[in-house]
Scaffold this active site. Sequence first.
Site, PDB file in Angstrom:
ATOM      1  N   ALA A  13       0.849  -1.292  -0.199  1.00  0.00           N
ATOM      2  CA  ALA A  13      -0.153   0.085  -0.067  1.00  0.00           C
ATOM      3  C   ALA A  13       0.960   1.367  -0.017  1.00  0.00           C
ATOM      4  O   ALA A  13       0.296   2.324  -0.388  1.00  0.00           O
ATOM      5  CB  ALA A  13      -0.961  -0.020   1.249  1.00  0.00           C
ATOM      6  N   ILE A  17       1.363   2.007  -7.044  1.00  0.00           N
ATOM      7  CA  ILE A  17      -0.109   1.439  -7.458  1.00  0.00           C
ATOM      8  C   ILE A  17      -0.994   1.630  -6.249  1.00  0.00           C
ATOM      9  O   ILE A  17      -1.908   2.152  -6.263  1.00  0.00           O
ATOM     10  CB  ILE A  17      -0.068  -0.033  -8.015  1.00  0.00           C
ATOM     11  CG1 ILE A  17       0.852   0.170  -9.323  1.00  0.00           C
ATOM     12  CG2 ILE A  17      -1.471  -0.316  -8.072  1.00  0.00           C
ATOM     13  CD1 ILE A  17       0.983  -1.182  -9.798  1.00  0.00           C
ATOM     14  N   ASN A 106       9.229 -14.107  -4.854  1.00  0.00           N
ATOM     15  CA  ASN A 106       7.765 -13.808  -4.714  1.00  0.00           C
ATOM     16  C   ASN A 106       7.123 -15.220  -3.970  1.00  0.00           C
ATOM     17  O   ASN A 106       5.932 -14.703  -3.425  1.00  0.00           O
ATOM     18  CB  ASN A 106       7.367 -13.475  -6.388  1.00  0.00           C
ATOM     19  CG  ASN A 106       7.619 -11.906  -6.240  1.00  0.00           C
ATOM     20  OD1 ASN A 106       7.108 -11.015  -5.549  1.00  0.00           O
ATOM     21  ND2 ASN A 106       8.401 -12.013  -7.387  1.00  0.00           N
ATOM     22  N   ASP A 161      -4.379  -5.396 -19.535  1.00  0.00           N
ATOM     23  CA  ASP A 161      -3.977  -5.918 -20.784  1.00  0.00           C
ATOM     24  C   ASP A 161      -5.234  -5.846 -21.859  1.00  0.00           C
ATOM     25  O   ASP A 161      -5.623  -5.253 -22.888  1.00  0.00           O
ATOM     26  CB  ASP A 161      -3.598  -7.116 -20.977  1.00  0.00           C
ATOM     27  CG  ASP A 161      -2.481  -7.590 -19.899  1.00  0.00           C
ATOM     28  OD1 ASP A 161      -1.461  -7.029 -20.198  1.00  0.00           O
ATOM     29  OD2 ASP A 161      -2.598  -8.300 -18.913  1.00  0.00           O
ATOM     30  N   HIS A 189      -0.165 -13.145 -18.038  1.00  0.00           N
ATOM     31  CA  HIS A 189       0.280 -11.510 -18.345  1.00  0.00           C
ATOM     32  C   HIS A 189       1.712 -11.279 -18.332  1.00  0.00           C
ATOM     33  O   HIS A 189       2.554 -10.891 -17.456  1.00  0.00           O
ATOM     34  CB  HIS A 189      -0.289 -10.848 -16.712  1.00  0.00           C
ATOM     35  CG  HIS A 189       0.251  -9.290 -16.810  1.00  0.00           C
ATOM     36  ND1 HIS A 189      -0.454  -8.157 -17.552  1.00  0.00           N
ATOM     37  CD2 HIS A 189       1.205  -8.754 -15.902  1.00  0.00           C
ATOM     38  CE1 HIS A 189       0.277  -7.341 -17.426  1.00  0.00           C
ATOM     39  NE2 HIS A 189       1.225  -7.185 -16.226  1.00  0.00           N
TER      40      HIS A 189
HETATM   41  P1  NAD Z   1       6.380  -0.309  -5.984  1.00  0.00           P
HETATM   42  O1  NAD Z   1       7.490  -0.651  -5.639  1.00  0.00           O
HETATM   43  O2  NAD Z   1       6.168   1.030  -6.071  1.00  0.00           O
HETATM   44  O3  NAD Z   1       5.470  -0.503  -4.578  1.00  0.00           O
HETATM   45  C1  NAD Z   1       5.534  -2.017  -4.005  1.00  0.00           C
HETATM   46  C2  NAD Z   1       5.351  -1.797  -2.728  1.00  0.00           C
HETATM   47  O4  NAD Z   1       5.141  -3.286  -2.180  1.00  0.00           O
HETATM   48  C3  NAD Z   1       6.296  -1.225  -1.963  1.00  0.00           C
HETATM   49  O5  NAD Z   1       6.073  -0.192  -1.080  1.00  0.00           O
HETATM   50  C4  NAD Z   1       6.899  -2.505  -1.228  1.00  0.00           C
HETATM   51  O6  NAD Z   1       7.695  -2.138   0.262  1.00  0.00           O
HETATM   52  C5  NAD Z   1       5.723  -3.321  -0.920  1.00  0.00           C
HETATM   53  N1  NAD Z   1       6.132  -4.713  -0.386  1.00  0.00           N
HETATM   54  C6  NAD Z   1       7.008  -5.380  -0.980  1.00  0.00           C
HETATM   55  N2  NAD Z   1       7.339  -6.511  -0.592  1.00  0.00           N
HETATM   56  C7  NAD Z   1       5.870  -6.586   0.270  1.00  0.00           C
HETATM   57  C8  NAD Z   1       5.642  -7.727   0.971  1.00  0.00           C
HETATM   58  N3  NAD Z   1       5.954  -8.713   1.187  1.00  0.00           N
HETATM   59  N4  NAD Z   1       4.163  -7.214   1.782  1.00  0.00           N
HETATM   60  C9  NAD Z   1       3.639  -6.146   1.574  1.00  0.00           C
HETATM   61  N5  NAD Z   1       4.249  -5.078   0.862  1.00  0.00           N
HETATM   62  C10 NAD Z   1       5.180  -5.373   0.120  1.00  0.00           C
HETATM   63  O7  NAD Z   1       5.728  -0.841  -7.191  1.00  0.00           O
HETATM   64  P2  NAD Z   1       4.418  -0.689  -7.950  1.00  0.00           P
HETATM   65  O8  NAD Z   1       4.657   0.131  -9.108  1.00  0.00           O
HETATM   66  O9  NAD Z   1       3.169  -0.323  -6.794  1.00  0.00           O
HETATM   67  O10 NAD Z   1       3.948  -2.175  -8.531  1.00  0.00           O
HETATM   68  C11 NAD Z   1       3.811  -3.096  -7.631  1.00  0.00           C
HETATM   69  C12 NAD Z   1       3.610  -4.565  -8.581  1.00  0.00           C
HETATM   70  O11 NAD Z   1       2.467  -4.402  -9.535  1.00  0.00           O
HETATM   71  C13 NAD Z   1       4.955  -4.933  -9.059  1.00  0.00           C
HETATM   72  O12 NAD Z   1       5.035  -6.273  -9.247  1.00  0.00           O
HETATM   73  C14 NAD Z   1       4.413  -4.533 -10.817  1.00  0.00           C
HETATM   74  O13 NAD Z   1       5.289  -5.243 -11.677  1.00  0.00           O
HETATM   75  C15 NAD Z   1       3.126  -5.189 -10.538  1.00  0.00           C
HETATM   76  N6  NAD Z   1       2.260  -4.492 -11.696  1.00  0.00           N
HETATM   77  C16 NAD Z   1       1.396  -5.357 -12.258  1.00  0.00           C
HETATM   78  C17 NAD Z   1       0.573  -5.056 -13.465  1.00  0.00           C
HETATM   79  C18 NAD Z   1      -0.427  -6.082 -14.254  1.00  0.00           C
HETATM   80  O14 NAD Z   1      -1.263  -5.358 -14.853  1.00  0.00           O
HETATM   81  N7  NAD Z   1      -0.602  -7.234 -13.273  1.00  0.00           N
HETATM   82  C19 NAD Z   1       0.440  -3.890 -13.706  1.00  0.00           C
HETATM   83  C20 NAD Z   1       1.568  -2.793 -13.506  1.00  0.00           C
HETATM   84  C21 NAD Z   1       2.511  -3.296 -12.167  1.00  0.00           C
HETATM   85  C1  LMR Z   2       2.525  -3.851 -16.849  1.00  0.00           C
HETATM   86  O1  LMR Z   2       1.986  -4.580 -17.687  1.00  0.00           O
HETATM   87  O2  LMR Z   2       2.437  -2.704 -17.096  1.00  0.00           O
HETATM   88  C2  LMR Z   2       3.341  -4.390 -15.560  1.00  0.00           C
HETATM   89  O3  LMR Z   2       3.110  -5.852 -15.493  1.00  0.00           O
HETATM   90  C3  LMR Z   2       4.758  -4.215 -15.685  1.00  0.00           C
HETATM   91  C4  LMR Z   2       5.553  -4.695 -16.803  1.00  0.00           C
HETATM   92  O4  LMR Z   2       6.547  -5.343 -16.161  1.00  0.00           O
HETATM   93  O5  LMR Z   2       4.947  -5.350 -17.783  1.00  0.00           O
END
Ligand code: NAD
Ligand code: LMR
Length: 337
Positions: A13, A17, A106, A161, A189
């Site tokens: 949080a 995101i 992870n 997506d 994804h």
């Molecule tokens: P970010 O690095 O800004 O934030 C991640 C947060 O997670 C950090 O504050 C970190 O301290 C926290 N965190 C790490 N390990 C943790 C744990 N064990 N428990 C609780 N919190 C924990 O990253 P972001 O930009 O917010 O992105 C988050 C994730 O979403 C990344 O893995 C990114 O690749 C993914 N993402 C997925 C999609 C999708 O479509 N599926 C799209 C964009 C990003």
């Molecule tokens: C996205 O689709 O924007 C995220 O999953 C980030 C990435 O690594 O593609």
Amino acid sequence: MASAPVTVTITGAGGQIGYALLFRIAAGDMLGPDRPVRLRLLEIPQGMRAAEGAALELQDCAFPLLHDVELSDDPRVAFDGCAIALLVGARPRGPGMERADLLAANAGIFGPQGAAIGEVADDDVRAVVVGNPANTNALIAAAAAVPGVPADRFSALTRLDHNRAVGQLAVTLGVLPGALRGVAIWGNHSATQFPDVAHATVDGMPVPDALAERLGGREAALAWLDDVFIPRVAKRGAEIIEVRGSSSVASAANAAIEHVRDEQLGTGGATTSAAVVSRGEYGVPEGLVCSFPVTSDGEGYRIVEGLELDARSRARFEASVDELAAERDAVAALGVL
Ligand code: NAD
Ligand code: LMR
């Protein structure tokens, strides 16, 4: 009388995101204007100050629907009684890290979080995984949550997506995104995903016909789908990283909100895309968390069955499913599943 508050837990949080999600959830964008929410923010100690700052700002918004906000670095506390979990926090890939290292790191996050959900969450909990590799992280969390919570309560986000595919089609066809129906994302994804328009319509007209009309014939439409549309959507995450300097945030948060909203409130018969636990549909091995076209009646996502996939589409889909199976095997080799 106001309805009882829904407990929503957001992991990561304090991250990017998370910051884009919290205020929209508290404003009612996810569950509607009649559902008060309790927010539970899970962070690791390094992320706690950022999460605390967001919690202060949430107070300062005085959202009428926001019941309360609590922070914790303990999954058993943060998931206690939660009805909706958004699993965003994940370990990003670091320099020199192989995919197997990323999966292992992870697994160490999503295993314990899934187990905590299985033990302390609400009986009807639904969890969506956003943190990458999202499909396999969801598989890990789901496996760890059983028997407390059935595996099919877990899903992974491919709505981003889906929205990217709709956005590309809308621009190319010169229509508003709302004119498009029936777009589908199949598979992982990742760059192997298969964005599919074979069953999509625009204002009721089949998208392949509309593309042929717009682009000067069926061959030109096919070339655009193969050479522009599919790679652009599949690699859009990398494009955003290159242009912005970091991965998608607002569009990812928006997609997560739409994913949960549609799962909880229903799609009204419309099709969207989500990665859900396969029961063998379309030949996908049972248990993989794979993206399919889905609908929801408000009781969880259901895969749309019986769609025809031609040989080329089937080959694309199978390549992505093979990648999911390889990720599952790599995680199983770590002894996690
Ligand atoms: P970010 O690095 O800004 O934030 C991640 C947060 O997670 C950090 O504050 C970190 O301290 C926290 N965190 C790490 N390990 C943790 C744990 N064990 N428990 C609780 N919190 C924990 O990253 P972001 O930009 O917010 O992105 C988050 C994730 O979403 C990344 O893995 C990114 O690749 C993914 N993402 C997925 C999609 C999708 O479509 N599926 C799209 C964009 C990003
Ligand atoms: C996205 O689709 O924007 C995220 O999953 C980030 C990435 O690594 O593609």
